[in-house]
Motif scaffolding. Structure first.
Motif, PDB file in Angstrom:
ATOM      1  N   VAL A 132      -7.837   5.116  -2.623  1.00  0.00           N
ATOM      2  CA  VAL A 132      -7.625   6.128  -3.680  1.00  0.00           C
ATOM      3  C   VAL A 132      -6.232   6.735  -3.516  1.00  0.00           C
ATOM      4  O   VAL A 132      -5.488   6.896  -4.492  1.00  0.00           O
ATOM      5  CB  VAL A 132      -8.706   7.233  -3.612  1.00  0.00           C
ATOM      6  N   LEU A 133      -5.878   7.048  -2.267  1.00  0.00           N
ATOM      7  CA  LEU A 133      -4.561   7.649  -2.024  1.00  0.00           C
ATOM      8  C   LEU A 133      -3.447   6.663  -2.387  1.00  0.00           C
ATOM      9  O   LEU A 133      -2.409   7.057  -2.908  1.00  0.00           O
ATOM     10  CB  LEU A 133      -4.450   8.091  -0.553  1.00  0.00           C
ATOM     11  N   ILE A 134      -3.680   5.382  -2.135  1.00  0.00           N
ATOM     12  CA  ILE A 134      -2.668   4.374  -2.495  1.00  0.00           C
ATOM     13  C   ILE A 134      -2.532   4.297  -4.020  1.00  0.00           C
ATOM     14  O   ILE A 134      -1.423   4.282  -4.557  1.00  0.00           O
ATOM     15  CB  ILE A 134      -3.034   3.001  -1.892  1.00  0.00           C
ATOM     16  N   ALA A 135      -3.668   4.281  -4.716  1.00  0.00           N
ATOM     17  CA  ALA A 135      -3.612   4.237  -6.189  1.00  0.00           C
ATOM     18  C   ALA A 135      -2.884   5.469  -6.731  1.00  0.00           C
ATOM     19  O   ALA A 135      -2.133   5.386  -7.706  1.00  0.00           O
ATOM     20  CB  ALA A 135      -5.021   4.136  -6.768  1.00  0.00           C
ATOM     21  N   LEU A 136      -3.088   6.603  -6.079  1.00  0.00           N
ATOM     22  CA  LEU A 136      -2.469   7.860  -6.537  1.00  0.00           C
ATOM     23  C   LEU A 136      -1.007   8.002  -6.087  1.00  0.00           C
ATOM     24  O   LEU A 136      -0.375   9.029  -6.335  1.00  0.00           O
ATOM     25  CB  LEU A 136      -3.270   9.063  -6.006  1.00  0.00           C
ATOM     26  N   ASN A 137      -0.506   6.986  -5.365  1.00  0.00           N
ATOM     27  CA  ASN A 137       0.885   7.022  -4.871  1.00  0.00           C
ATOM     28  C   ASN A 137       1.121   8.201  -3.925  1.00  0.00           C
ATOM     29  O   ASN A 137       2.175   8.854  -3.962  1.00  0.00           O
ATOM     30  CB  ASN A 137       1.860   7.094  -6.061  1.00  0.00           C
ATOM     31  N   ALA A 138       0.138   8.453  -3.073  1.00  0.00           N
ATOM     32  CA  ALA A 138       0.228   9.595  -2.146  1.00  0.00           C
ATOM     33  C   ALA A 138       1.154   9.296  -0.973  1.00  0.00           C
ATOM     34  O   ALA A 138       1.428   8.129  -0.660  1.00  0.00           O
ATOM     35  CB  ALA A 138      -1.174   9.924  -1.616  1.00  0.00           C
ATOM     36  N   LYS A 139       1.611  10.368  -0.342  1.00  0.00           N
ATOM     37  CA  LYS A 139       2.399  10.247   0.883  1.00  0.00           C
ATOM     38  C   LYS A 139       1.665  10.982   2.004  1.00  0.00           C
ATOM     39  O   LYS A 139       0.951  11.954   1.742  1.00  0.00           O
ATOM     40  CB  LYS A 139       3.780  10.886   0.690  1.00  0.00           C
ATOM     41  N   LEU A 140       1.891  10.510   3.216  1.00  0.00           N
ATOM     42  CA  LEU A 140       1.247  11.130   4.371  1.00  0.00           C
ATOM     43  C   LEU A 140       2.321  11.740   5.268  1.00  0.00           C
ATOM     44  O   LEU A 140       3.307  11.071   5.591  1.00  0.00           O
ATOM     45  CB  LEU A 140       0.441  10.090   5.156  1.00  0.00           C
ATOM     46  N   LYS A 141       2.104  12.996   5.625  1.00  0.00           N
ATOM     47  CA  LYS A 141       3.094  13.666   6.488  1.00  0.00           C
ATOM     48  C   LYS A 141       2.621  13.656   7.930  1.00  0.00           C
ATOM     49  O   LYS A 141       1.461  13.986   8.215  1.00  0.00           O
ATOM     50  CB  LYS A 141       3.290  15.115   6.015  1.00  0.00           C
ATOM     51  N   MET A 142       3.518  13.264   8.825  1.00  0.00           N
ATOM     52  CA  MET A 142       3.217  13.233  10.254  1.00  0.00           C
ATOM     53  C   MET A 142       4.159  14.177  10.966  1.00  0.00           C
ATOM     54  O   MET A 142       5.335  14.240  10.618  1.00  0.00           O
ATOM     55  CB  MET A 142       3.400  11.815  10.795  1.00  0.00           C
ATOM     56  N   THR A 143       3.636  14.875  11.969  1.00  0.00           N
ATOM     57  CA  THR A 143       4.439  15.877  12.675  1.00  0.00           C
ATOM     58  C   THR A 143       4.390  15.620  14.176  1.00  0.00           C
ATOM     59  O   THR A 143       3.319  15.350  14.729  1.00  0.00           O
ATOM     60  CB  THR A 143       3.898  17.294  12.371  1.00  0.00           C
ATOM     61  N   SER A 144       5.570  15.714  14.807  1.00  0.00           N
ATOM     62  CA  SER A 144       5.637  15.643  16.272  1.00  0.00           C
ATOM     63  C   SER A 144       6.553  16.771  16.735  1.00  0.00           C
ATOM     64  O   SER A 144       7.115  17.498  15.900  1.00  0.00           O
ATOM     65  CB  SER A 144       6.200  14.293  16.732  1.00  0.00           C
ATOM     66  N   LEU A 145       6.751  16.902  18.044  1.00  0.00           N
ATOM     67  CA  LEU A 145       7.644  17.964  18.529  1.00  0.00           C
ATOM     68  C   LEU A 145       9.066  17.745  18.042  1.00  0.00           C
ATOM     69  O   LEU A 145       9.845  18.676  17.930  1.00  0.00           O
ATOM     70  CB  LEU A 145       7.622  17.999  20.066  1.00  0.00           C
ATOM     71  N   SER A 146       9.398  16.484  17.729  1.00  0.00           N
ATOM     72  CA  SER A 146      10.780  16.227  17.287  1.00  0.00           C
ATOM     73  C   SER A 146      10.958  16.348  15.773  1.00  0.00           C
ATOM     74  O   SER A 146      12.059  16.131  15.273  1.00  0.00           O
ATOM     75  CB  SER A 146      11.270  14.870  17.798  1.00  0.00           C
ATOM     76  N   GLY A 147       9.933  16.668  15.032  1.00  0.00           N
ATOM     77  CA  GLY A 147      10.100  16.895  13.598  1.00  0.00           C
ATOM     78  C   GLY A 147       8.996  16.280  12.753  1.00  0.00           C
ATOM     79  O   GLY A 147       7.918  15.972  13.250  1.00  0.00           O
ATOM     80  N   GLU A 148       9.324  16.110  11.464  1.00  0.00           N
ATOM     81  CA  GLU A 148       8.328  15.590  10.516  1.00  0.00           C
ATOM     82  C   GLU A 148       8.853  14.331   9.850  1.00  0.00           C
ATOM     83  O   GLU A 148      10.071  14.153   9.726  1.00  0.00           O
ATOM     84  CB  GLU A 148       8.080  16.628   9.418  1.00  0.00           C
ATOM     85  N   ARG A 149       7.947  13.477   9.397  1.00  0.00           N
ATOM     86  CA  ARG A 149       8.346  12.339   8.561  1.00  0.00           C
ATOM     87  C   ARG A 149       7.194  12.059   7.603  1.00  0.00           C
ATOM     88  O   ARG A 149       6.047  12.452   7.871  1.00  0.00           O
ATOM     89  CB  ARG A 149       8.688  11.095   9.390  1.00  0.00           C
ATOM     90  N   THR A 150       7.506  11.398   6.496  1.00  0.00           N
ATOM     91  CA  THR A 150       6.437  11.034   5.561  1.00  0.00           C
ATOM     92  C   THR A 150       6.489   9.529   5.310  1.00  0.00           C
ATOM     93  O   THR A 150       7.546   8.905   5.391  1.00  0.00           O
ATOM     94  CB  THR A 150       6.553  11.749   4.204  1.00  0.00           C
ATOM     95  N   LEU A 151       5.331   8.994   5.022  1.00  0.00           N
ATOM     96  CA  LEU A 151       5.207   7.562   4.713  1.00  0.00           C
ATOM     97  C   LEU A 151       4.354   7.426   3.467  1.00  0.00           C
ATOM     98  O   LEU A 151       3.417   8.207   3.262  1.00  0.00           O
ATOM     99  CB  LEU A 151       4.439   6.860   5.835  1.00  0.00           C
ATOM    100  N   ASP A 152       4.651   6.409   2.655  1.00  0.00           N
ATOM    101  CA  ASP A 152       3.758   6.116   1.535  1.00  0.00           C
ATOM    102  C   ASP A 152       2.395   5.724   2.096  1.00  0.00           C
ATOM    103  O   ASP A 152       2.327   4.999   3.109  1.00  0.00           O
ATOM    104  CB  ASP A 152       4.315   4.949   0.715  1.00  0.00           C
ATOM    105  N   ALA A 153       1.345   6.151   1.427  1.00  0.00           N
ATOM    106  CA  ALA A 153      -0.014   5.844   1.920  1.00  0.00           C
ATOM    107  C   ALA A 153      -0.196   4.340   2.108  1.00  0.00           C
ATOM    108  O   ALA A 153      -0.872   3.898   3.035  1.00  0.00           O
ATOM    109  CB  ALA A 153      -1.058   6.397   0.958  1.00  0.00           C
ATOM    110  N   GLU A 154       0.444   3.536   1.240  1.00  0.00           N
ATOM    111  CA  GLU A 154       0.228   2.080   1.346  1.00  0.00           C
ATOM    112  C   GLU A 154       0.864   1.473   2.602  1.00  0.00           C
ATOM    113  O   GLU A 154       0.527   0.359   2.982  1.00  0.00           O
ATOM    114  CB  GLU A 154       0.770   1.379   0.094  1.00  0.00           C
ATOM    115  N   ASP A 155       1.797   2.212   3.236  1.00  0.00           N
ATOM    116  CA  ASP A 155       2.458   1.685   4.440  1.00  0.00           C
ATOM    117  C   ASP A 155       1.853   2.236   5.724  1.00  0.00           C
ATOM    118  O   ASP A 155       2.344   1.952   6.816  1.00  0.00           O
ATOM    119  CB  ASP A 155       3.958   2.038   4.420  1.00  0.00           C
TER     120      ASP A 155
END
Ligand SMILES: Cc1cc2nc3c(=O)[nH]c(=O)nc-3n(C[C@H](O)[C@H](O)[C@H](O)COP(=O)(O)OP(=O)(O)OC[C@H]3O[C@@H](n4cnc5c(N)ncnc54)[C@H](O)[C@@H]3O)c2cc1C
Length: 295
Positions: A132-155
């Motif tokens: 569902v998230l892939i169909a909706l073109n969602a992004k996922l945010k990941m956080t570590s001590l060194s910062g944040e990054r986002t990835l497309d749900a499909e990746d």
């Protein structure tokens, strides 16, 4: 008497930063994060995982939210439960496909404990939220001590139960963009028992042009029919730029069934799963189209 799970040291951090510090202290093989425990505890009981250190993040209320911003779209904190998403009026109104999907994730008990972040981070190719998230073109945010990054749900999911999350990262947010005008989205999973894991699942997003005649965009996501949830891009191309008819949806279904890579297991053969993809893409596509016409 030997306990069912092996012994572990248990941490309950009070902040996201505290959780990230703990994660960074231990090696990947010896440490696990636990959210709702609905998937992890099963693996620990089976002794497929025997972490020495368990970091319980369920109480981190900073990661439990559903927010809607007109420009940026929907933001869901990783610790939001399946049940909260299912019942959210904001989601029911603007992103009903997410709420509908959640209604069939296991039982109410599991939905009350399990979190969307835990589900996605688990990396199960049969999980319901990912397609569902892939169909909706969602992004996922990941956080570590060194910062944040986002990835497309499909990746995000790379292989069976393997994701792009690094060991020192937490999945913190799911970001769903505002739907373009004239867009309809639908998801269906096929399982033997209602609420059971999918044998195959399909999510389809269709955007029509301003006259609501031709398809200006299509996203087709498949679950449980490859090593990870996947996009059926060739099937999408069958629909894009065309006036969508039943025949065209049937063709997209055929193409999607050829793009999928299902394997035979106790529940169904490879051929049966391919056939399911063919039928589901046609049906779900037809419902997404009807929604796009009404949007
Ligand atoms: C009987 C049963 C039936 C089910 N049926 C379905 C179904 O039909 N469809 C479906 O989609 N799911 C199903 N599930 C799974 C369920 O949806 C779980 O909620 C989900 O998989 C895990 O969520 P959780 O919060 O419990 O995660 P946990 O079990 O706590 O964690 C799962 C994994 O994710 C990691 N993790 C958790 N949160 C984070 C985070 N924020 N950042 C980084 N890593 C994290 C953990 O370390 C672990 O590896 C079922 C579960 C059960 C028990």
């Amino acid at each position: 008497m030997k306990s069912v799970v092996s012994d572990f040291e248990y941490f309950v951090p009070k902040t996201v930063e505290e959780a990230l510090k703990l994660l960074s202290q231990y090696e990947e093989e010896e440490c696990k994060v636990i959210a709702g425990g609905q998937s992890l505890i099963i693996l620990m009981k089976q002794r497929l995982l025997t972490p020495k250190y368990l970091i319980d993040i369920k109480g981190l209320s900073d990661l439990d939210y559903i927010k809607l911003d007109e420009k940026e779209g929907l933001k869901i904190g990783a610790l939001t439960t399946h049940r909260a998403i299912e019942k959210s009026p904001v989601i029911q109104k603007g992103f009903s496909v997410l709420s509908e999907m959640e209604q069939n994730v296991s039982s109410v008990e599991t939905r009350n404990w399990g979190t969307i972040g835990g589900n996605v981070a688990h990396g199960d190719p049969s999980g319901d939220p990912a397609p569902v998230l892939i169909a909706l073109n969602a992004k996922l945010k990941m956080t570590s001590l060194s910062g944040e990054r986002t990835l497309d749900a499909e990746d995000f999911t790379l292989d069976y139960f393997e994701t792009a999350l690094r060991h020192d990262e937490l999945l913190t947010e799911i970001q769903v963009p505002t739907l373009p005008p004239n867009t309809g989205v639908k998801f269906t999973k096929f399982s033997q028992i209602v609420g059971d894991y999918a044998i195959a699942s399909v999510g389809v997003l269709i955007t029509l042009d301003k006259n609501k005649e031709t398809c200006s965009d299509a996203r087709i996501a498949l679950g449980a029919v490859d090593i990870a949830p996947m996009r059926a891009k060739k099937a999408e191309d069958v629909l894009k730029g065309e006036k969508i008819s039943n025949d065209l949806l049937a063709e997209a279904g055929q193409v999607a069934s050829e793009e999928a890579s299902p394997t035979t297991d106790v529940e169904a053969s490879e051929e049966y799963k391919r056939d399911l993809v063919k039928v589901l893409v046609r049906r779900v596509g037809s419902e997404a189209l009807a929604r796009a016409k009404k949007a």
